[in-house]
Design a protein around this motif. Structure first.
Motif, short mmCIF file in Angstrom:
data_model
loop_
_atom_site.label_atom_id
_atom_site.label_comp_id
_atom_site.label_asym_id
_atom_site.label_seq_id
_atom_site.Cartn_x
_atom_site.Cartn_y
_atom_site.Cartn_z
N ASP A 108 0.85 -1.19 0.00
CA ASP A 108 0.00 0.00 0.00
C ASP A 108 0.89 1.24 0.00
O ASP A 108 1.45 1.61 1.03
N ASN A 109 1.00 1.87 -1.16
CA ASN A 109 1.92 2.98 -1.31
C ASN A 109 1.56 4.17 -0.42
O ASN A 109 2.45 4.89 0.06
N ILE A 110 0.28 4.39 -0.17
CA ILE A 110 -0.13 5.54 0.63
C ILE A 110 0.26 5.34 2.10
O ILE A 110 0.66 6.29 2.78
N VAL A 111 0.15 4.12 2.59
CA VAL A 111 0.56 3.83 3.96
C VAL A 111 2.08 4.00 4.10
O VAL A 111 2.57 4.57 5.08
N TYR A 112 2.81 3.52 3.10
CA TYR A 112 4.26 3.73 3.08
C TYR A 112 4.59 5.22 3.09
O TYR A 112 5.50 5.67 3.80
N TYR A 113 3.85 5.97 2.30
CA TYR A 113 4.07 7.42 2.22
C TYR A 113 3.85 8.08 3.58
O TYR A 113 4.64 8.94 4.00
N TRP A 114 2.81 7.66 4.30
CA TRP A 114 2.52 8.28 5.60
C TRP A 114 3.62 7.98 6.61
O TRP A 114 4.06 8.88 7.33
N PHE A 115 4.07 6.75 6.66
CA PHE A 115 5.15 6.42 7.60
C PHE A 115 6.45 7.12 7.20
O PHE A 115 7.25 7.49 8.07
N SER A 116 6.68 7.32 5.92
CA SER A 116 7.86 8.06 5.47
C SER A 116 7.77 9.51 5.94
O SER A 116 8.77 10.08 6.40
N LYS B 162 10.45 16.59 11.76
CA LYS B 162 11.55 17.24 12.48
C LYS B 162 11.76 16.65 13.86
O LYS B 162 12.90 16.47 14.31
N SER B 163 10.69 16.33 14.55
CA SER B 163 10.79 15.83 15.91
C SER B 163 11.40 14.43 15.99
O SER B 163 11.84 14.00 17.05
N LEU B 164 11.45 13.73 14.85
CA LEU B 164 11.99 12.37 14.85
C LEU B 164 13.35 12.27 14.17
O LEU B 164 14.09 11.31 14.41
N ARG B 165 13.69 13.23 13.33
CA ARG B 165 14.91 13.11 12.53
C ARG B 165 16.16 12.96 13.38
O ARG B 165 17.02 12.12 13.12
N ALA B 166 16.27 13.79 14.41
CA ALA B 166 17.46 13.73 15.26
C ALA B 166 17.57 12.38 15.95
O ALA B 166 18.65 11.78 16.02
N TYR C 5 3.33 12.75 17.51
CA TYR C 5 4.25 13.62 16.77
C TYR C 5 3.56 14.75 16.03
O TYR C 5 4.18 15.44 15.22
N ALA C 6 2.29 14.94 16.32
CA ALA C 6 1.52 16.08 15.81
C ALA C 6 1.60 16.21 14.29
O ALA C 6 1.95 17.26 13.74
#
Length: 206
Positions: free
Chosen positions: A22-30, A36-40, A140-141
């Motif tokens: 499911d490409n849309i689900v993959y897109y959302w998790f990406s 920003k809050s998760l990248r670090a 993560y808002a």
């Protein structure tokens, strides 16, 4: 309602299969991982740092490849470089698919580590994809999984409808060209979400 999100999952593997299909689900998790809050956290965690770099690198590399494809496609319209276009097209497509595969492998590594931090096997069995999406969306808002599904489906429907009307009623050629044109429309939208939209989200969340 999007039926797939109401199903419970028995393992991370089954959840990953859903994301893969499911490409849309993959897109959302990406989008979630690029927030920003998760990248670090993801880029500094020893278990995800390398995969996260590979995931980001895959996005940029695919962007470059799509740019060259678009450049050569434009040149073809004006019969420039037409002799070498097809010689370039297949290798570039192969590189794109390879980069996409490598990026998804990195994504899976990130996903498994990320899920492990919040859910054990027993608790995951009791969650649906919808509940997992709501959990991370609230934490993560970001836009919820359901909202993203609805917006993306509307985008697919809108542009597919325009292509259908154009290829069938305005400028019909033959059935093969119509089918290829509709397939190309879906692929372009998918590339947009999986590459351009994700990179834009990354740039906007620096």
């Amino acid at each position: 309602m999007y039926q797939e999100i109401t199903h419970s999952f028995t393992s991370k593997k089954s959840l990953l299969r859903t994301i893969q299909n499911d490409n849309i689900v993959y897109y959302w998790f990406s989008l979630l991982f690029l927030n920003k809050s998760l990248r670090a956290t993801l880029s500094q965690n020893k278990n995800t740092a390398l995969s996260y770099k590979e995931f980001i690198a895959s996005l940029y590399f695919r962007f470059i490849l799509v740019f060259f494809l678009a450049l050569f496609a434009s040149a073809m319209l004006f019969h420039v470089f037409s002799d070498i276009y097809w010689a370039v097209l297949l290798p570039v497509i192969a590189l794109y698919l390879s980069a996409q595969k490598k990026g998804f492998k990195a994504f899976c590594n990130i996903f498994e580590e990320f899920i492990n931090q919040n859910f054990d096997s027993d608790s995951l069995q009791k969650k649906t994809l919808y509940q997992i999406g709501e959990f991370y969306g609230d934490r993560y808002a970001i836009h919820s999984l359901v909202d993203t599904l609805q917006r993306n489906i509307k985008t697919y429907t809108y542009f597919f409808g325009i292509s259908f009307v154009f290829l069938v009623f305005i400028y019909p050629i033959n059935t093969l060209v119509t089918c290829l044109g509709l397939l190309t429309t879906v692929l372009i939208i998918r590339i947009y979400f999986n590459t351009f939209s994700l990179l834009r989200h990354l740039q906007n969340n620096k």
